[in-house]
Design an enzyme around this catalytic site. Structure first.
Site, PDB file in Angstrom:
ATOM      1  CG  HIS A 105      -1.749   1.036   1.310  1.00 54.93           C
ATOM      2  ND1 HIS A 105      -1.575   2.170   1.897  1.00 54.93           N
ATOM      3  CD2 HIS A 105      -3.159   0.763   1.084  1.00 54.93           C
ATOM      4  CE1 HIS A 105      -2.774   2.954   1.888  1.00 54.93           C
ATOM      5  NE2 HIS A 105      -3.849   2.078   1.396  1.00 54.93           N
TER       6      HIS A 105
ATOM      7  CG  ASP B 145       0.388  -2.289   6.471  1.00 56.37           C
ATOM      8  OD1 ASP B 145      -0.562  -2.623   7.021  1.00 56.37           O
ATOM      9  OD2 ASP B 145       0.452  -1.748   5.304  1.00 56.37           O
TER      10      ASP B 145
ATOM     11  CD  GLN C 228      -6.817  -4.614   4.192  1.00 57.46           C
ATOM     12  OE1 GLN C 228      -7.999  -5.412   4.403  1.00 57.46           O
ATOM     13  NE2 GLN C 228      -7.099  -3.386   3.718  1.00 57.46           N
TER      14      GLN C 228
ATOM     15  CE  LYS D  10      -7.315   0.033   6.068  1.00 61.51           C
ATOM     16  NZ  LYS D  10      -8.401   0.128   5.038  1.00 61.51           N
TER      17      LYS D  10
ATOM     18  CB  CYS E  73      -3.797   3.013  -1.591  1.00 59.20           C
ATOM     19  SG  CYS E  73      -4.900   4.383  -1.287  1.00 59.20           S
TER      20      CYS E  73
HETATM   21  C1  PLP Z   1      -2.243  -2.743   3.550  1.00 57.65           C
HETATM   22  C2  PLP Z   1      -2.791  -1.450   4.109  1.00 57.65           C
HETATM   23  N1  PLP Z   1      -1.880  -0.623   4.546  1.00 57.65           N
HETATM   24  C3  PLP Z   1      -2.239   0.489   5.146  1.00 57.65           C
HETATM   25  C4  PLP Z   1      -3.344   0.949   4.857  1.00 57.65           C
HETATM   26  C5  PLP Z   1      -3.710   2.476   5.436  1.00 57.65           C
HETATM   27  O1  PLP Z   1      -4.446   2.303   6.416  1.00 57.65           O
HETATM   28  P1  PLP Z   1      -5.261   3.745   7.276  1.00 57.65           P
HETATM   29  O2  PLP Z   1      -5.568   4.359   5.808  1.00 57.65           O
HETATM   30  O3  PLP Z   1      -6.278   3.368   7.771  1.00 57.65           O
HETATM   31  O4  PLP Z   1      -4.033   4.330   7.743  1.00 57.65           O
HETATM   32  C6  PLP Z   1      -4.377   0.435   4.149  1.00 57.65           C
HETATM   33  C7  PLP Z   1      -5.780   0.933   3.880  1.00 57.65           C
HETATM   34  O5  PLP Z   1      -6.414   0.487   3.043  1.00 57.65           O
HETATM   35  C8  PLP Z   1      -3.993  -1.151   3.860  1.00 57.65           C
HETATM   36  O6  PLP Z   1      -4.970  -1.518   3.358  1.00 57.65           O
END
Ligand code: PLP
Length: 405
Positions: A122, A199, A202, A225, A363
């Site tokens: 992401h 990270d 998900q 999430k 993203c």
């Molecule tokens: C794998 C992953 N990392 C980071 C993020 C960023 O999360 P946030 O927008 O809640 O900071 C997301 C959000 O879709 C994600 O799916």
């Protein structure tokens, strides 16, 4: 016994019609819905206990502080962290990664060092490292991803050397659904003395995560999430490491003593938490994690696997449909294309039939570039989705095909 209908009753938002059709919410990768207990916990806090934390000399402040710090212990238990002060409140995954990039980066990264990410990250796990590399002269290296959406682990092993100071990897890809072999990645990275950030944005809603068993140095996720509210997230870091890292934001709450001749900082976790925190958010997240931990997590994983398997089976029989992300080990996500149709049109026509999916690059532009596509339509599943909803998605896709193909 896992009873999806009982679970569905806990989520009030699911019971509505959208565009004249029963809502089929399959955008859980973007954000999950909230059970009534989370909504109640936030309401009760504002109805009964609202106060600032840590510094009040009255009963409401005490209650708010106890609930807020209980929430930290709730996250500690959820991740099986060794110490509660290893849990830092942030605004979400993005801010958690940025804090590590700035703080760990300023302490431990120099010109000539290497930071490794994967091609399926992401943007939140790419851009902060690019910014750090620009600041320091370090180099960003990328683990290649196969056509199926799996990491090239042989290439990763080859990339490891003493120059690598940090490996930052997504646990479950939001664009492809791939579950990455993070325990193996951590072990190999530690072999050359590198630290590892996972990270987990998900991952945490789909299966239990034990940061001590994984030996993760940092683990990050967003509350929204995992059935909690927006605007709050978690940075877990090993105490010994966080202790060596400087704060990145100055202000109230994070200081021990302030004077014009010099200021001293609090210890963990407060040195990373300047200003009034998101108190209701922490309380809401605690309710969400308690809700999830009270469920049979193996049964949830089995249920979600069955949803994904059924979706993949239907996809295999769906003419003109192409899956993006066909890794052996997947969780919760089916990204797809329909021949000749733009993902945005697919999303709009599904919405007209009550089916909510996400479309676009998710993203994750670099992995979209690798597949030479502008984006995908993505159905992402959660504990409250049903096999009937997967069928409703595919019935709706057949109608989309009549319009677009
Ligand atoms: C794998 C992953 N990392 C980071 C993020 C960023 O999360 P946030 O927008 O809640 O900071 C997301 C959000 O879709 C994600 O799916």
């Amino acid at each position: 016994m896992f009873d999806v209908n009982a679970i569905r009753k806990d989520f009030p938002i699911l019971h509505q019609e959208v565009n004249g059709k029963p809502l089929v919410y399959l955008d859980n990768g973007a954000t999950t819905q909230k059970p009534q207990c989370v909504i109640d916990a936030i309401n009760d806090y504002y109805n009964l206990d609202n106060s600032n934390v840590h510094r009040g000399a009255h009963t409401l402040a005490d209650r708010a502080t106890v609930a807020f710090e209980d929430a930290r212990k709730g996250v500690q238990q959820f991740l099986n962290a060794e110490h509660s002060e290893e849990i830092i409140w942030t605004r979400g995954t993005t801010e958690s990664i940025n804090i590590v990039a700035q703080s760990f980066g300023s302490q431990f990264i120099q010109a000539g060092d290497e930071i490794i990410v994967t091609a399926m990250e992401h943007h939140a796990n790419i851009v902060p490292w690019q910014m750090l590399c620009e600041r320091t002269g370090a180099e960003l290296k990328v683990i290649p991803v196969s056509d199926a959406g799996e990491l090239d682990m042989a290439a990763f092993s080859e990339m490891l050397s003493e120059k690598v100071k940090l490996v930052s990897v997504v646990h479950v890809s939001n664009a492809l659904g791939t579950v990455n072999p993070v325990a193996d990645i951590i072990e190999q990275a530690h072999g050359v003395g590198a630290k590892v950030l996972i990270d987990g944005a998900q991952a945490v809603a789909h299966f239990p995560v034990d940061v001590q068993a994984l030996k993760a140095d940092f683990y990050v996720f967003s509350a929204h999430k995992v059935f909690g509210p927006t605007g709050i997230g978690v940075l877990y870091g090993k105490k010994a490491l966080l202790d060596q890292m400087p704060p990145v934001q100055g202000g109230g709450e994070m200081i021990e003593k302030v004077s014009f001749s010099g200021t001293t900082y609090q210890g963990l976790p407060f040195k990373f938490e300047s200003g009034t925190p998101n108190i209701s958010g922490a309380i809401g997240l605690n309710a969400a994690l308690k809700y999830l931990m009270a469920q049979d997590r193996d049964a949830i994983a089995t249920h979600e696997d069955a949803l994904l398997k059924h979706a993949h089976e239907r996809a295999a029989k769906c003419d003109g449909m192409k899956l993006i992300g066909t890794a052996e080990n997947k969780a919760g996500v089916m990204s797809f294309l329909l021949d000749g149709a733009h993902p945005a049109d697919i999303g709009m026509l599904l919405d007209q039939q009550g089916v909510a999916v996400r479309t676009g690059h998710h993203c994750a532009m670099p992995i979209m570039d690798q597949y030479e596509i502008p984006g995908t339509a993505r159905a992402s599943f959660s504990i409250y989705n049903t096999i009937e909803e997967v069928d409703a998605l595919f019935d709706a896709i057949e109608k989309v095909k009549m319009f677009l193909m």
